[in-house]
Design a protein around this motif. Structure first.
Motif, PDB file in Angstrom:
ATOM      1  N   ARG A 385     -55.327  -9.865  21.015  1.00  0.00           N
ATOM      2  CA  ARG A 385     -54.361 -10.930  20.728  1.00  0.00           C
ATOM      3  C   ARG A 385     -52.993 -10.365  20.360  1.00  0.00           C
ATOM      4  NH1 ARG A 385     -57.820 -15.642  19.407  1.00  0.00           N
ATOM      5  NH2 ARG A 385     -59.949 -14.841  19.301  1.00  0.00           N
ATOM      6  N   CYS A 386     -51.972 -10.992  20.896  1.00  0.00           N
ATOM      7  CA  CYS A 386     -50.589 -10.626  20.590  1.00  0.00           C
ATOM      8  C   CYS A 386     -50.318 -10.728  19.089  1.00  0.00           C
ATOM      9  CB  CYS A 386     -49.655 -11.528  21.376  1.00  0.00           C
ATOM     10  SG  CYS A 386     -47.921 -11.443  20.918  1.00  0.00           S
ATOM     11  N   GLU A 387     -50.710 -11.841  18.498  1.00  0.00           N
ATOM     12  CA  GLU A 387     -50.441 -12.088  17.082  1.00  0.00           C
ATOM     13  C   GLU A 387     -51.086 -11.014  16.209  1.00  0.00           C
ATOM     14  OE1 GLU A 387     -51.126 -15.783  13.913  1.00  0.00           O
ATOM     15  OE2 GLU A 387     -51.842 -15.924  15.973  1.00  0.00           O
ATOM     16  N   THR A 388     -52.316 -10.622  16.554  1.00  0.00           N
ATOM     17  CA  THR A 388     -53.008  -9.601  15.766  1.00  0.00           C
ATOM     18  C   THR A 388     -52.291  -8.262  15.840  1.00  0.00           C
ATOM     19  OG1 THR A 388     -55.126 -10.705  16.116  1.00  0.00           O
ATOM     20  CG2 THR A 388     -55.203  -8.396  15.455  1.00  0.00           C
ATOM     21  N   GLN A 389     -51.765  -7.906  17.025  1.00  0.00           N
ATOM     22  CA  GLN A 389     -51.049  -6.629  17.146  1.00  0.00           C
ATOM     23  C   GLN A 389     -49.773  -6.648  16.311  1.00  0.00           C
ATOM     24  OE1 GLN A 389     -53.278  -4.748  18.557  1.00  0.00           O
ATOM     25  NE2 GLN A 389     -54.281  -6.702  19.072  1.00  0.00           N
ATOM     26  N   ALA A 390     -49.115  -7.823  16.247  1.00  0.00           N
ATOM     27  CA  ALA A 390     -47.917  -7.935  15.413  1.00  0.00           C
ATOM     28  C   ALA A 390     -48.271  -7.747  13.938  1.00  0.00           C
ATOM     29  CB  ALA A 390     -47.255  -9.295  15.633  1.00  0.00           C
ATOM     30  N   HIS A 391     -49.376  -8.366  13.497  1.00  0.00           N
ATOM     31  CA  HIS A 391     -49.808  -8.189  12.108  1.00  0.00           C
ATOM     32  C   HIS A 391     -50.165  -6.732  11.831  1.00  0.00           C
ATOM     33  CE1 HIS A 391     -49.607 -12.405  11.624  1.00  0.00           C
ATOM     34  NE2 HIS A 391     -50.815 -12.733  12.028  1.00  0.00           N
ATOM     35  N   ALA A 392     -50.860  -6.095  12.783  1.00  0.00           N
ATOM     36  CA  ALA A 392     -51.302  -4.720  12.578  1.00  0.00           C
ATOM     37  C   ALA A 392     -50.123  -3.755  12.543  1.00  0.00           C
ATOM     38  CB  ALA A 392     -52.281  -4.329  13.686  1.00  0.00           C
ATOM     39  N   HIS A 393     -49.152  -3.960  13.426  1.00  0.00           N
ATOM     40  CA  HIS A 393     -47.966  -3.100  13.461  1.00  0.00           C
ATOM     41  C   HIS A 393     -47.194  -3.200  12.146  1.00  0.00           C
ATOM     42  CE1 HIS A 393     -43.774  -2.073  14.777  1.00  0.00           C
ATOM     43  NE2 HIS A 393     -44.426  -1.108  15.397  1.00  0.00           N
ATOM     44  N   ARG A 394     -47.024  -4.414  11.656  1.00  0.00           N
ATOM     45  CA  ARG A 394     -46.347  -4.616  10.377  1.00  0.00           C
ATOM     46  C   ARG A 394     -47.122  -3.959   9.238  1.00  0.00           C
ATOM     47  NH1 ARG A 394     -46.280 -10.636   9.216  1.00  0.00           N
ATOM     48  NH2 ARG A 394     -48.439 -10.157   8.695  1.00  0.00           N
ATOM     49  N   ALA A 395     -48.453  -4.132   9.237  1.00  0.00           N
ATOM     50  CA  ALA A 395     -49.271  -3.521   8.180  1.00  0.00           C
ATOM     51  C   ALA A 395     -49.158  -2.009   8.200  1.00  0.00           C
ATOM     52  CB  ALA A 395     -50.727  -3.954   8.347  1.00  0.00           C
ATOM     53  N   ALA A 396     -49.105  -1.423   9.401  1.00  0.00           N
ATOM     54  CA  ALA A 396     -49.013   0.033   9.498  1.00  0.00           C
ATOM     55  C   ALA A 396     -47.693   0.540   8.927  1.00  0.00           C
ATOM     56  CB  ALA A 396     -49.168   0.463  10.952  1.00  0.00           C
ATOM     57  N   LEU A 397     -46.593  -0.083   9.289  1.00  0.00           N
ATOM     58  CA  LEU A 397     -45.290   0.398   8.836  1.00  0.00           C
ATOM     59  C   LEU A 397     -45.065   0.138   7.349  1.00  0.00           C
ATOM     60  CD1 LEU A 397     -42.965  -0.505  11.840  1.00  0.00           C
ATOM     61  CD2 LEU A 397     -44.049   1.676  11.278  1.00  0.00           C
ATOM     62  N   LEU A 398     -45.398  -1.072   6.877  1.00  0.00           N
ATOM     63  CA  LEU A 398     -45.220  -1.345   5.453  1.00  0.00           C
ATOM     64  C   LEU A 398     -46.259  -0.594   4.630  1.00  0.00           C
ATOM     65  CD1 LEU A 398     -43.368  -3.549   6.671  1.00  0.00           C
ATOM     66  CD2 LEU A 398     -44.035  -4.995   4.752  1.00  0.00           C
ATOM     67  N   GLY A 399     -47.472  -0.443   5.187  1.00  0.00           N
ATOM     68  CA  GLY A 399     -48.491   0.343   4.494  1.00  0.00           C
ATOM     69  C   GLY A 399     -48.087   1.791   4.364  1.00  0.00           C
ATOM     70  N   ALA A 400     -47.499   2.351   5.429  1.00  0.00           N
ATOM     71  CA  ALA A 400     -47.033   3.742   5.367  1.00  0.00           C
ATOM     72  C   ALA A 400     -45.938   3.897   4.319  1.00  0.00           C
ATOM     73  CB  ALA A 400     -46.527   4.172   6.739  1.00  0.00           C
ATOM     74  N   ASP A 401     -45.036   2.941   4.276  1.00  0.00           N
ATOM     75  CA  ASP A 401     -43.961   2.964   3.285  1.00  0.00           C
ATOM     76  C   ASP A 401     -44.533   2.907   1.868  1.00  0.00           C
ATOM     77  OD1 ASP A 401     -41.023   2.768   2.813  1.00  0.00           O
ATOM     78  OD2 ASP A 401     -41.549   0.835   1.951  1.00  0.00           O
ATOM     79  N   LEU A 402     -45.559   2.083   1.673  1.00  0.00           N
ATOM     80  CA  LEU A 402     -46.199   1.961   0.367  1.00  0.00           C
ATOM     81  C   LEU A 402     -46.906   3.257  -0.017  1.00  0.00           C
ATOM     82  CD1 LEU A 402     -47.124   0.070  -1.999  1.00  0.00           C
ATOM     83  CD2 LEU A 402     -49.090  -0.519  -0.578  1.00  0.00           C
ATOM     84  N   LEU A 403     -47.630   3.845   0.924  1.00  0.00           N
ATOM     85  CA  LEU A 403     -48.349   5.091   0.639  1.00  0.00           C
ATOM     86  C   LEU A 403     -47.376   6.209   0.283  1.00  0.00           C
ATOM     87  CD1 LEU A 403     -51.051   5.003   3.473  1.00  0.00           C
ATOM     88  CD2 LEU A 403     -51.364   4.441   1.055  1.00  0.00           C
ATOM     89  N   ASP A 404     -46.283   6.312   1.017  1.00  0.00           N
ATOM     90  CA  ASP A 404     -45.297   7.355   0.716  1.00  0.00           C
ATOM     91  C   ASP A 404     -44.707   7.163  -0.672  1.00  0.00           C
ATOM     92  OD1 ASP A 404     -45.744   8.309   3.241  1.00  0.00           O
ATOM     93  OD2 ASP A 404     -43.819   7.661   4.077  1.00  0.00           O
ATOM     94  N   ALA A 405     -44.367   5.906  -1.000  1.00  0.00           N
ATOM     95  CA  ALA A 405     -43.744   5.630  -2.294  1.00  0.00           C
ATOM     96  C   ALA A 405     -44.672   5.958  -3.453  1.00  0.00           C
ATOM     97  CB  ALA A 405     -43.316   4.167  -2.359  1.00  0.00           C
ATOM     98  N   CYS A 406     -45.995   5.832  -3.210  1.00  0.00           N
ATOM     99  CA  CYS A 406     -46.977   6.078  -4.266  1.00  0.00           C
ATOM    100  C   CYS A 406     -47.593   7.467  -4.163  1.00  0.00           C
ATOM    101  CB  CYS A 406     -48.070   5.015  -4.205  1.00  0.00           C
ATOM    102  SG  CYS A 406     -47.475   3.335  -4.511  1.00  0.00           S
ATOM    103  N   ASN A 407     -46.969   8.332  -3.341  1.00  0.00           N
ATOM    104  CA  ASN A 407     -47.439   9.715  -3.181  1.00  0.00           C
ATOM    105  C   ASN A 407     -48.893   9.781  -2.737  1.00  0.00           C
ATOM    106  OD1 ASN A 407     -44.937  10.944  -4.031  1.00  0.00           O
ATOM    107  ND2 ASN A 407     -45.471  10.337  -6.131  1.00  0.00           N
ATOM    108  N   ARG A 408     -49.225   8.936  -1.795  1.00  0.00           N
ATOM    109  CA  ARG A 408     -50.569   8.913  -1.234  1.00  0.00           C
ATOM    110  C   ARG A 408     -50.514   9.367   0.221  1.00  0.00           C
ATOM    111  NH1 ARG A 408     -54.570   9.388  -4.025  1.00  0.00           N
ATOM    112  NH2 ARG A 408     -55.858   8.175  -2.591  1.00  0.00           N
ATOM    113  N   PRO A 409     -51.559  10.002   0.726  1.00  0.00           N
ATOM    114  CA  PRO A 409     -51.542  10.471   2.114  1.00  0.00           C
ATOM    115  C   PRO A 409     -51.760   9.316   3.091  1.00  0.00           C
ATOM    116  CG  PRO A 409     -53.673  10.933   1.116  1.00  0.00           C
ATOM    117  CD  PRO A 409     -52.803  10.384   0.017  1.00  0.00           C
ATOM    118  N   GLY A 410     -51.469   9.566   4.351  1.00  0.00           N
ATOM    119  CA  GLY A 410     -51.792   8.616   5.406  1.00  0.00           C
ATOM    120  C   GLY A 410     -50.603   7.957   6.060  1.00  0.00           C
ATOM    121  N   GLY A 411     -49.417   8.044   5.461  1.00  0.00           N
ATOM    122  CA  GLY A 411     -48.254   7.375   6.017  1.00  0.00           C
ATOM    123  C   GLY A 411     -47.853   7.875   7.397  1.00  0.00           C
TER     124      GLY A 411
END
Length: 657
Positions: A385-411
């Motif tokens: 689904r198009c909508e799911t890929q949009a949600h996943a892409h957003r989660a990946a980028l904002l999740g990476a930003d969150l992990l970096d800010a909290c000094n966690r691996p995976g970003g």
């Protein structure tokens, strides 16, 4: 007595002709006639059970003639009727009857004598209930009224499902259990009024204490002003509805979240609760943290393929796609809400507490994608689904930003996958044609596109907030984003009242179809926010003005959806007969819509806030007072020239560039 049918062969009882008072877990549902007859959904409810289905009033042996019925707040309605006694000649009524019906289970009836002489008024209230469950009422499977017994100053009913009682103040002069009647006789001098009160409760229960009316309400007191007269009412009514839908986690009462909507979904719906909490971040982060904590406790443990998921029910996806899994949406929303709440001012301690759950959501994302590119459908033969890929892409980028800010691996790994997804999406999901192309709604498992254009495409514009007031990049490049903006702003999608769920030229279009053409308020607000952020002001302004106009036709209490019929001069939007009203996402949509026009982009950890108002100022001057940025009040005003001015902010908060 024969069982009453709550719904005909067409399905759910209609909600569009009812006044729904909400203060969860209490409801009071009425028609504009004021009398409760027990038909359809009418009655007082608590916790999904109908405590009273009939409440018929006679004054001097007559039913009051209804002259007005309106909601006065999210949790109460006012009904006014008149009665003409037999003594004065002429057509003028001399008795006014006011009924204030409250979702907490109280009804106050006031009688006023406007005639020239004293009156002795017999008053009679006929009561009854089936103690039916809301689900049974929706299915049309209710039974007859239960027998009543006289109880204290009123009546009581009992069955295996529970008990209910009605107490009257003042006590009735006569109570007839066999007929379900309470009787009084009042003497009223000219100009005098008398009041009686009915209190409906489960047997032995105390007064209802709604979360939204407590001092601990998580939504900051705020207001909106502007040139458009509907702006203050849209803001005020939306927040009233949100407060009415607040619930506590039973095991952790400090954690508050939103129910999806009344009357059908008065419990926790993970995706809708997260969406609404995200849209209301300008009112503070307390609702977000309560929602996140509540859902963190539902996360699937273990090491299987569902490990890390936030469970959620399946949801219809319209005529061209099979039902979708809202658990996937909720799992991808969790890290996004946490990351953005941090930007709005979520305390570091709350971020640290919830970070492990977000990490598990992101781990589920990476495990689900595996060696592939796309997030698959949970069903083995389901589409991508198009909508799911949009949600996943957003989660990946904002999740990476969150992990970096909290000094966690995976970003870095999340960003690398997001880049691959972006390249593949533009290759596999974009359908070129002479008009400029369009995104596919989905692709089948063998790679064939599902070409139909609907409001789900608006989620491609919802890329999420990063640091420094920047929005994350989306799955579409600037050229394709501009084309999508043109498509969403064209008459086939923008009906003049908001964004259609499916384009009017698409096969299967139905203006009443809740995923096939009806205007869904949540997706319309998402489109406005995304279009505004991408700089497509004309399209954003048109959708915003249409939504505000529709809100006025609904008394500024937007339902979750309404018909996508084309707007005409002097016309009004058509109600959907089964829509929730109020609905959490629709109520929160007003907050997102207005704050998007102002363009507030906070970065509390950096101590900055950036403003990107629409230069065209589609609603004229607009002011928002009492928002929360970095835990402190924040007020801003945008002029008719599209210039923003901060009027109140936290000490030390700098205006970003």
């Amino acid at each position: 007595m024969a069982p009453r049918r709550a719904a005909g062969p067409g399905g759910l009882p209609p909600t569009h002709v009812t006044l729904i008072c909400v203060a969860l877990p209490g409801l009071a549902i009425s028609t504009d006639q004021g009398q409760l007859t027990g038909r359809g959904l009418e009655g007082f409810y608590r916790g999904g059970r109908r405590l009273l289905s009939r409440c018929g009033l006679l004054v001097a042996g007559r039913e009051p003639v209804p002259v007005q019925a309106r909601m006065t707040a999210a949790d109460r309605a006012r009904f006014v009727g008149t009665v003409r006694s037999s003594s004065p000649p002429g057509p003028d009524p001399d008795i006014m009857v006011e009924r204030i019906r409250h979702a907490d289970g109280t009804e106050r009836i006031t009688l006023r004598n406007w005639g020239p002489r004293p009156l002795r008024l017999p008053v009679e209230v006929a009561l009854g209930t089936d103690l039916a469950d809301l689900g049974a009422i929706a299915a049309g499977a209710t039974g007859p009224d239960l027998p009543a017994t006289v109880h204290d100053s009123g009546l009581r009913w009992s069955c295996s499902a529970g008990t209910s009682s009605v107490a009257a103040v003042p006590p009735p002069a006569e109570a007839l259990a066999s007929a379900g009647l309470l009787r009084w006789e009042f003497d009223l001098a000219p100009g005098e009024s008398r009041r009686l009160e009915l209190r409906v409760r489960p047997d032995g229960a105390g007064p209802l204490r709604a979360v939204g009316h407590a001092a601990t309400s998580p939504l900051a007191p705020s207001r909106a002003t502007g040139d458009e007269p509907g702006v203050p009412a849209l803001w005020r009514t939306g927040i009233e509805d949100l407060r009415a839908l607040l619930l506590r986690d039973p095991g952790h009462p400090a954690d508050i979240h939103l129910a999806a909507g009344a009357p059908w979904r008065c419990g926790l719906a993970p995706a809708e609760s997260l969406v609404a909490a995200r849209m209301t971040l300008p009112l503070g982060t307390r609702l977000a943290v309560g929602t996140l904590r509540t859902l963190a406790r539902t996360q699937t443990p273990g090491t299987g393929p569902r490990s890390g998921m936030i469970p959620g029910p399946r949801r219809d996806a319209g005529p061209h796609l099979p039902p979708t899994c809202t658990g996937t949406e909720a799992t991808l929303l969790f890290p996004v809400l946490l990351a953005e709440a941090r930007r709005w001012g979520l305390p570091e301690s709350d971020t640290d507490e919830l970070l492990p759950t977000a990490e598990h959501c992101l781990a589920w994302l990476r495990a689900t994608v595996g060696d592939g590119t796309y997030v698959p459908d949970p069903h083995p033969d389901g589409p991508v689904r198009c909508e799911t890929q949009a949600h996943a892409h957003r989660a990946a980028l904002l999740g990476a930003d969150l992990l970096d800010a909290c000094n966690r691996p995976g970003g870095p790994a999340l960003r690398e996958w997001a880049g691959r997804l972006r390249a593949a999406f533009q290759r596999d999901f974009w359908l070129d044609d002479p008009s400029g192309g369009r995104p596919a709604a989905a692709t089948t498992r063998d790679g064939r596109p599902v070409p139909h254009l609907g409001c789900a495409a608006a989620h491609l514009l919802d890329t999420g907030l990063l640091g420094g007031g920047a929005h994350a990049p989306g799955l579409l490049d600037s050229v394709r984003t501009e084309q999508l903006a043109r498509l969403l702003g064209a008459p086939a999608m923008d009906c003049g009242w908001g964004l259609r769920g499916l384009g009017a030229k698409e096969p299967g279009y139905n203006p009443f179809g809740h995923r096939a053409g009806a205007v869904r308020v949540h997706e319309t607000a998402v489109a406005v926010a995304g279009l505004a952020a991408a700089g497509h002001e004309r399209e954003a302004g048109s959708l915003a003005r249409g939504t505000l106009a529709a809100a006025g036709a609904f008394g500024h209490r937007l339902p979750e959806m309404y018909a996508g019929e084309q707007r005409t001069e002097g016309g009004a939007p058509l109600a959907h007969p089964a829509a929730c009203r109020p609905a959490a996402t629709a109520a929160a949509a007003g907050v997102l819509l207005l704050t998007s026009l102002v363009g507030i982009r906070p970065d509390a950890p950096a101590g900055t806030v950036t403003l990107r108002p629409l230069r065209e100022a589609p609603l004229g001057e607009l002011g928002l007072t009492g928002l929360r940025v970095a835990g402190a009040p924040f007020s801003v005003r945008v002029s008719r020239l599209g210039l923003a001015m901060v009027e109140e902010a936290a000490d030390g908060l700098q205006l970003g560039v």
